[in-house]
Design a protein around this motif. Structure first.
Motif, PDB file in Angstrom:
ATOM      1  N   ASP A 183       0.862  -1.216  -0.035  1.00  0.00           N
ATOM      2  CA  ASP A 183      -0.089   0.123   0.120  1.00  0.00           C
ATOM      3  C   ASP A 183       0.923   1.247   0.062  1.00  0.00           C
ATOM      4  O   ASP A 183       1.955   1.141   0.620  1.00  0.00           O
ATOM      5  N   PRO A 184       0.363   2.218  -0.771  1.00  0.00           N
ATOM      6  CA  PRO A 184       1.313   3.623  -0.778  1.00  0.00           C
ATOM      7  C   PRO A 184       1.149   4.123   0.753  1.00  0.00           C
ATOM      8  O   PRO A 184       0.302   4.042   1.424  1.00  0.00           O
ATOM      9  N   TYR A 185       2.162   4.925   1.053  1.00  0.00           N
ATOM     10  CA  TYR A 185       2.384   5.419   2.424  1.00  0.00           C
ATOM     11  C   TYR A 185       2.755   6.894   2.210  1.00  0.00           C
ATOM     12  O   TYR A 185       2.263   7.596   3.263  1.00  0.00           O
ATOM     13  N   THR A 186       2.944   7.280   1.090  1.00  0.00           N
ATOM     14  CA  THR A 186       3.215   8.905   0.818  1.00  0.00           C
ATOM     15  C   THR A 186       2.192   9.113  -0.238  1.00  0.00           C
ATOM     16  O   THR A 186       2.722   8.876  -1.494  1.00  0.00           O
ATOM     17  N   VAL A 187       1.133   9.862  -0.149  1.00  0.00           N
ATOM     18  CA  VAL A 187       0.281  10.274  -1.083  1.00  0.00           C
ATOM     19  C   VAL A 187       0.553  11.676  -1.554  1.00  0.00           C
ATOM     20  O   VAL A 187       0.633  12.665  -0.665  1.00  0.00           O
ATOM     21  N   HIS A 216      -6.727   7.933   6.165  1.00  0.00           N
ATOM     22  CA  HIS A 216      -5.812   6.934   6.144  1.00  0.00           C
ATOM     23  C   HIS A 216      -4.820   7.767   7.140  1.00  0.00           C
ATOM     24  O   HIS A 216      -3.638   8.283   6.470  1.00  0.00           O
ATOM     25  N   GLU A 218      -2.333   6.384   8.608  1.00  0.00           N
ATOM     26  CA  GLU A 218      -1.133   5.818   8.429  1.00  0.00           C
ATOM     27  C   GLU A 218      -0.206   6.305   7.265  1.00  0.00           C
ATOM     28  O   GLU A 218       1.024   6.194   7.062  1.00  0.00           O
ATOM     29  N   ARG A 219      -0.915   6.828   6.392  1.00  0.00           N
ATOM     30  CA  ARG A 219      -0.225   7.720   5.323  1.00  0.00           C
ATOM     31  C   ARG A 219       0.255   9.083   5.544  1.00  0.00           C
ATOM     32  O   ARG A 219      -0.445   9.810   6.302  1.00  0.00           O
ATOM     33  N   GLU A 220       1.278   9.351   4.741  1.00  0.00           N
ATOM     34  CA  GLU A 220       1.594  11.017   4.769  1.00  0.00           C
ATOM     35  C   GLU A 220       1.125  11.517   3.631  1.00  0.00           C
ATOM     36  O   GLU A 220       1.252  10.891   2.261  1.00  0.00           O
ATOM     37  N   ASN A 255      -0.807  14.315   9.779  1.00  0.00           N
ATOM     38  CA  ASN A 255      -0.208  13.665   8.767  1.00  0.00           C
ATOM     39  C   ASN A 255      -0.595  14.296   7.151  1.00  0.00           C
ATOM     40  O   ASN A 255      -0.138  13.686   6.248  1.00  0.00           O
ATOM     41  N   ASP A 271       4.702   7.479  -3.330  1.00  0.00           N
ATOM     42  CA  ASP A 271       4.012   6.094  -3.437  1.00  0.00           C
ATOM     43  C   ASP A 271       2.803   6.283  -4.402  1.00  0.00           C
ATOM     44  O   ASP A 271       2.477   5.360  -5.003  1.00  0.00           O
TER      45      ASP A 271
END
Length: 447
Positions: A183-187, A216, A218-220, A255, A271
């Motif tokens: 899964d992407p962590y930086t959008v 999300h 957990e995502r940046e 985030n 990502d």
């Protein structure tokens, strides 16, 4: 242009915004022979989008000299004996004016520089208008196989010489190819100054980006901005996202961040790249980063995302919130001059991004070897466009023949301190009017 036995190449780049300076300077380096000692003189055309020192630093492209000029000052500086190549990295009307101005300035010269122009990114609007305004340069660069075919069709369709169309690729592609799985962590949302234009649409996109960050944690989630409030880039930004972010109900989550800087550096940690129609999408696809062109506001010519029909990358925030990751269509990507994984760019060269500029280099070398180049011959002349061309030229203080109009700003001396202060103040007042006053007046008119 003197016949030279050395491997030096003297290039002048004239640009009217930060993004066009980036394209022009990088193009100048790409079209130079690999073993050439290139001298790059940068000229920034004075206007509403003249880049600030911060924007130039962010672009990260260095020149041997760099100065701000008027059109008249640039034309006076273009001694045909001083340069081998001139790159016009300008909006279409300014390109046309400079072509006529250079043609006038170089009358009677046995040799002259090779003149190159093109587009900074995706061409999704005003195709015929923009192309015909660029006609007359020795090389009109097309960033992809698709663009080369479209450019040729337009020129041939009006009976203009299409031999100048030269297929290359975007000069700023590159960087590491994404290899991370999962899964992407930086959008990253790549914002655009004028797409979409309305406050409502821009507030909607910001709201969805913030909502994605909350869904999300957990995502940046990064909002990549082109300019700070008060700065202009290629297009006018009347509703800066920074101003809208200050008004997000409850504030933005931890985030979520606004970021600036070089797009390539941001992509190094991306990502998932999301945008409406930014050229950053092609940079992202080049690195095999999952890339989305948003459909939330429709797929429309006015947004530019229609250019990506067939790419496999069109999606909405609803789909992204649910974890959707697009898979690009490889045939479509190849036709756009993008080289995923470092292969299959545009058909130019022998099949890699590194050779995409070989054809342009060869054409420039062949033109430089000629004893005499023909005069620049734009499609628009006082005969073919008597109701259109004079106005374009007059905006740059040029007459119908390309010569300076009486009363044009003096080009034989450097502006004094007082004039420089007045110019900076006038530019600041203009930008304040665009970003502060104009939106208020527009809203009052809607009451």
């Amino acid at each position: 242009m003197p016949a030279s036995t050395t491997k030096s190449l003297r290039v002048a780049v004239l640009a009217d915004s930060d993004t066009r300076w980036k394209w022009g300077a990088l193009t100048a380096n790409r079209i130079a022979p690999a073993d050439a000692d290139i001298r790059l003189d940068g000229h920034l055309l004075r206007g509403r989008a003249t880049p600030t020192a911060r924007q130039l630093e962010e672009v990260g492209v260095r020149a041997d000299s760099l100065r701000e000029v008027t059109a008249a000052e640039f034309l006076r500086a273009m001694d045909p004996q001083e340069y081998d190549v001139v790159v016009l990295a300008l909006v279409g009307g300014a390109v046309q004016a400079m072509l006529h101005g250079l043609s006038y300035a170089w009358q009677g010269c046995e040799r002259r520089p090779v003149v190159v122009t093109g587009y900074v990114g995706v061409v999704y609007e005003k195709l015929a208008d923009g192309l015909l305004l660029r006609h007359g340069a020795d090389l009109v660069l097309a960033n992809s196989r698709q663009d080369a075919e479209r450019f040729t069709a337009v020129y041939e369709g009006v009976g203009a010489d299409a031999s100048s169309v030269t297929e290359v690729a975007l000069p700023f592609l590159g960087g590491a190819v994404r290899t991370q799985d999962g899964d992407p962590y930086t959008v990253v949302f790549a914002a655009q100054p004028s797409v979409p234009e309305s406050r409502t649409d821009r507030a909607y996109l910001l709201d969805r980006l913030v909502r994605h960050a909350r869904l999300h944690p957990e995502r940046e989630v990064l909002l990549k901005l082109r300019s700070r409030p008060g700065e202009h880039t290629t297009h006018i930004e009347e509703q800066p996202y920074q101003r809208l972010a200050e008004r997000v109900p409850g504030g933005t989550p931890a985030n979520f961040r606004l970021v600036y800087g070089h797009m390539g550096e941001v992509l190094d940690r991306t990502d998932l790249l999301v945008t409406v129609s930014s050229t950053a999408a092609l940079e992202s696809l080049h690195r095999r980063i999952p890339t989305v062109l948003l459909t939330d506001l429709g797929v429309r010519e006015s947004l530019g995302n229609h250019h990506f029909v067939g790419s496999g990358c069109l999606a909405s925030w609803n789909q992204l919130d649910d974890g959707h990751l697009p898979a690009p269509d490889e045939d479509w990507v190849a036709r756009q001059g993008v080289a995923p994984g470092g292969t299959s760019p545009t058909g130019a060269g022998n099949g890699s991004y590194e050779t995409a500029f070989d054809t342009a280099r060869a054409r420039i070398a062949a033109l430089r070897r000629q004893d005499e180049l023909p005069a620049l011959a734009p499609y628009y002349t006082p005969v073919t466009a008597p109701g259109y061309l004079p106005g374009i030229l007059a905006r740059h203080h040029l007459g119908p023949d390309g010569g300076p109009l009486p009363g044009a700003p003096a080009a034989d001396r450097t502006p004094g301190p007082v004039r420089q202060i007045v110019r900076r103040a006038a530019r600041g007042a203009y930008r304040h009017g665009v970003q502060r006053v104009a939106p208020v007046i527009r809203r009052m008119g809607e009451l």
